[in-house]
Design an enzyme around this catalytic site. Structure first.
Site, PDB file in Angstrom:
ATOM      1  CG  HIS A 363      -1.771  -1.229   1.253  1.00 25.02           C
ATOM      2  ND1 HIS A 363      -2.391  -1.681   2.388  1.00 25.02           N
ATOM      3  CD2 HIS A 363      -2.068  -2.108   0.278  1.00 25.02           C
ATOM      4  CE1 HIS A 363      -3.043  -2.793   2.098  1.00 25.02           C
ATOM      5  NE2 HIS A 363      -2.855  -3.071   0.831  1.00 25.02           N
ATOM      6  CB  CYS A 676      -5.642   1.771 -17.799  1.00 26.89           C
ATOM      7  SG  CYS A 676      -6.484   0.387 -17.022  1.00 26.89           S
TER       8      CYS A 676
HETATM    9  C1  PEP Z   1      -3.850  -3.593 -14.196  1.00 30.47           C
HETATM   10  O1  PEP Z   1      -3.964  -4.715 -13.708  1.00 30.47           O
HETATM   11  O2  PEP Z   1      -3.204  -3.368 -15.240  1.00 30.47           O
HETATM   12  C2  PEP Z   1      -4.463  -2.424 -13.559  1.00 30.47           C
HETATM   13  C3  PEP Z   1      -4.470  -1.246 -14.151  1.00 30.47           C
HETATM   14  O3  PEP Z   1      -4.982  -2.605 -12.312  1.00 30.47           O
HETATM   15  P1  PEP Z   1      -4.109  -2.703 -10.987  1.00 30.47           P
HETATM   16  O4  PEP Z   1      -2.700  -2.352 -11.350  1.00 30.47           O
HETATM   17  O5  PEP Z   1      -4.717  -1.737 -10.030  1.00 30.47           O
HETATM   18  O6  PEP Z   1      -4.295  -4.132 -10.609  1.00 30.47           O
END
Ligand code: PEP
Ligand code: MG
Length: 747
Positions: A363, A676
């Site tokens: 975190h 993303c």
């Molecule tokens: C991902 O898995 O690419 C994502 C954007 O989500 P997180 O990094 O929060 O798991």
């Protein structure tokens, strides 16, 4: 311990202290101490080896071995019996040293005539400082009492070493905490920073390891333990505790009340240590055990003991968290570990963060990323090496920390910071220009965010909107579940700050590495593939619904974009979507103003969704590829595991072909698609994604400039041809070909 040994041990410690009180150089003190120990213990040899750097031990003083070996004999950590003591943090006691496994013969010392060997670590609360050795000609095993006595002496030596008693500049031995140190850790958040150390938990300084009057010290330790118990009881009686927190604290109280712990400390005091040194001796022993215990539960309990010892030391010395020290300019936070809420409290005033523990997905790392503060994790020894105010340089790109750097290192590092700043200015000039490639294609660049604090970057970064707002941070940084009204206010502020730009709110993604402090952790064998994200949301829809209500209210007539994390099959998306539709209906019937429009999308983070029936692509308003998770499942390589997380290249052609299929499927149904994951923010990766056909990328704000700068220089069709060429030639990754092509572009 028998009375005789006890008083002898006290006598020896007193003589040690007196030796220290005399004036003279560090070498002189060391020489007298080895003489003193050999004399009182009745052995022919006593030697002190100290660490000259993290890996090298040096014979610094001896009684009995050849004097010319002093400062000549050196050994690596783990090498020979002395190196073994240092590596394992445990005593080696043998009647026949030469036949002991790992024995290394050092001819310059003349030690071959000594058969028996006893070495104990000189360590202070887990910090390895050196090794204390006694040897004698007669082949005999030292008794437990003798081992114990030598450990007590080593404890005092450790405190003295820490206080700089054996170092003086005229001897050419630089004190601890004055040498330049380079620490290698891992990247938590990229970026470079220079500043001064600010310790999250300052070290307790013990100035009186030896005490004359055991009775007074025993009174002191009993009283301090009494106070400690009361404070733990107070913690336990707090009303806000839930069952699980109570359980953890109960275990903690059990330790505080442990008779064994107090008894061992009282024994240490009887042998001549002060109350503080006794606490540290037991704490060091617990730390050494901790390194050896594979069982996570037991390690956690030893951690409790460590924590209690720190509290006890603070009670005894009166040195609280707040030492009165002023935070230096350009503070760089140094800690073993830190919780997300605490890190947020420090906020943007920090230049950098260095953690001894931590992981990429911790975190603290998430918060550091959101605050764009360079973070180095797993910097072993940083908390024992660094002192408040020390000059420090943090290289988040390489995961390197320079503590008290030499001038040459500092100036090279400053050049690097200056180059980065220059690049930022260059990027700022592109801020209002589109990411249009030379072939005329424009890529929409969005930013990822997770905190209110991120939002000011929306304007500065040149991003068109927020492609991913990770809502779990608000849940992670509190110690209780946030309420709907609080969330609604926060989401409304996020939308206000976005000034009409699109914000894709991702519903709660917990489980896996993200465990809420107030939710019972699930003991899952493989949490990344376990009960996480939308799976939790669908099984326990209360929180999901509450979050959707908060979002609808926050929108208050404005357009709203919601997406679900970790959708694996059509049915999950249908269910999640129907929760939103139901909430819209309900909110409407309660008379709330509805958003102008609601977009409902899915994150593609598991390969299975790429093969979902066409109904999925028709139903969803958009798809956002969560490349971090998608990649870990595609390659079956845990994104949290340092050993494998960089093993497979994102530009591996199998992965790129897979992404291409996803792009094709979305195109077939006109389903808007974006990407993303972290890779969107890496210029070469972003270029490859755009070349494959992605038209929307979302990344951390600081990456928008570098990605835009590259995209504006290249022709995406040519880049695509380069990727296809590499695939036709059967290459594993498109990277070499792309890099080669790019270097030709520049030339
Ligand atoms: C991902 O898995 O690419 C994502 C954007 O989500 P997180 O990094 O929060 O798991
Ligand atoms: Mg993910």
């Amino acid at each position: 311990m028998p009375e005789r040994t006890e008083s002898e041990s006290r006598k020896l410690l007193r003589r040690l202290r007196d030796t220290l009180a005399t004036t003279g150089g560090g070498q002189d003190r060391l020489d007298r101490i080895t003489h003193l120990i050999a004399d009182s213990i009745g052995t022919e040899v006593c030697s002190i080896y100290l660490f000259r750097d993290a890996e090298t031990l040096e014979l610094c003083a001896t009684e009995g071995l050849k004097p010319e070996a002093v400062h000549k004999t050196k050994m690596k950590l783990g090498e020979g019996l002395v190196g073994r003591v240092a590596r394992t943090n445990a005593a080696v006691n043998t009647a026949d040293a030469p036949s002991e496994k790992g024995f290394r013969y050092m001819p310059e010392t003349g030690e071959e005539i000594y058969s028996s060997f006893l070495g104990v670590p000189i360590q202070r609360v887990g910090e390895k400082l050196g090794v204390l050795v006694v040897q004698s000609k007669t082949a005999r095993q030292y008794s437990d009492d003798e081992v114990y006595a030598l450990e007590v002496v080593a404890m005092v030596l450790a405190e003295m070493t820490e206080l700089g008693a054996f170092t003086s500049d005229e001897d050419g031995m630089r004190a601890l905490h004055r040498q330049p140190v380079l620490l290698r850790g891992g990247t938590g958040q990229e970026g470079a920073a220079e500043g001064h150390v600010w310790l999250h938990e300052p070290r307790v300084v013990v100035t009186n390891p030896v005490a004359d009057d055991p009775l007074t010290e025993i009174d002191r330790i009993r009283e301090a333990v009494g106070q400690l118990r009361v404070s733990v009881d107070d913690l336990l009686s707090a009303e806000s505790l839930d069952k699980d927190q109570k359980q953890v604290l109960e275990a903690y109280r059990m330790f505080a009340n442990s008779r064994g712990w107090l008894r061992r400390m009282e024994e240490d005091i009887q042998s001549g240590l002060s109350a503080e040194a006794a606490v540290e001796k037991e704490q060091s022993a617990a730390r050494a055990r901790m390194d050896q215990v594979p069982d996570a539960y037991l390690r956690e309990r030893l951690n409790d003991l460590d924590d209690l010892s720190n509290r006890l030391l603070r009670i005894l010395t009166g040195q609280g968290q707040d030492t009165g020290a002023e935070m230096p300019e350009n503070p760089v936070l140094v800690a073993r570990n830190i919780g997300p809420a605490e890190l947020l409290d420090y906020g943007r005033k920090l230049r950098g963060v260095v953690l001894e523990e931590g992981s990429v997905g911790s975190h603290a790392a998430i918060v550091a990323r959101a605050l764009a503060i360079p973070l180095v994790i797993n910097a072993t020894r940083i908390t024992s090496e660094a002192l408040n105010g020390d000059h420090i340089m943090v290289d988040g790109d390489q995961g390197i920390v320079h503590l008290r750097p030499e001038d040459a290192v500092a100036s090279a590092f400053r050049d690097k910071i200056a180059m980065q700043a220059e690049a930022q200015t260059r990027y700022a000039s592109l801020r209002d220009l589109p990411a249009t490639a030379t072939c005329g294609t424009t890529i929409a660049l969005h930013m990822n965010a997770g905190l209110m604090a991120d939002l000011p970057s929306l304007v500065g970064s040149g991003a068109e909107g927020v492609g991913l707002f990770r809502t779990e941070l608000q849940f992670l940084i509190r110690n209780k579940m946030p309420r709907r009204a609080e969330l609604a206010t926060l989401y409304a502020r996020v939308m206000d700050a976005a000034k009409g730009k699109r914000v894709a709110f991702r519903t709660l993604d917990i489980g896996s590495d993200k465990v809420l402090p107030y939710m019972k952790p699930n003991d899952e064998p493989n949490p990344a593939m376990g009960w996480r994200a939308i799976r939790v949301g669908l099984d326990k829809p209360g929180v999901l619904r509450m979050q959707v209500q908060a979002l609808l209210r926050a929108a208050n007539g404005r357009p709203l974009t919601v997406m679900f994390p970790f959708i694996t099959e059509l049915g999950e998306f249908q269910q999640a979507r129907s929760h939103v539709l139901r909430e819209i209906h309900r909110e409407k019937s309660l008379g709330h103003i509805m958003p102008e429009s609601v977009e409902i999308g899915a994150m593609m983070e598991t390969p299975s969704l790429a093969f979902a029936p066409k109904a999925f692509f028709e139903l969803t308003d958009f798809v956002s590829i969560g490349g971090n998770d998608l990649k870990q499942f595609f390659f079956a390589a845990d994104r949290e595991n340092e050993r494998v997380r960089r093993r497979y290249d994102t530009l591996n052609l199998s992965f790129l072909s897979f992404l291409e299929q996803i792009i094709k499927r979305c195109a077939e149904f006109d389903t808007p698609l974006s990407f993303c994951g972290e890779d969107a923010g890496r210029p070469i990766e972003a270029l490859a994604l755009a070349a494959l056909g992605l038209r929307s990328l979302s990344m951390r704000p600081a990456s928008v400039g570098p990605v835009k700068a590259l995209l504006r220089r290249v022709n995406l069709q040519e880049a695509r041809a380069v990727i296809e060429g590499a695939r036709d030639r059967g290459e594993e990754s498109a990277r070499p070909a792309l890099m080669e092509w790019l270097s030709r572009q520049q030339g």
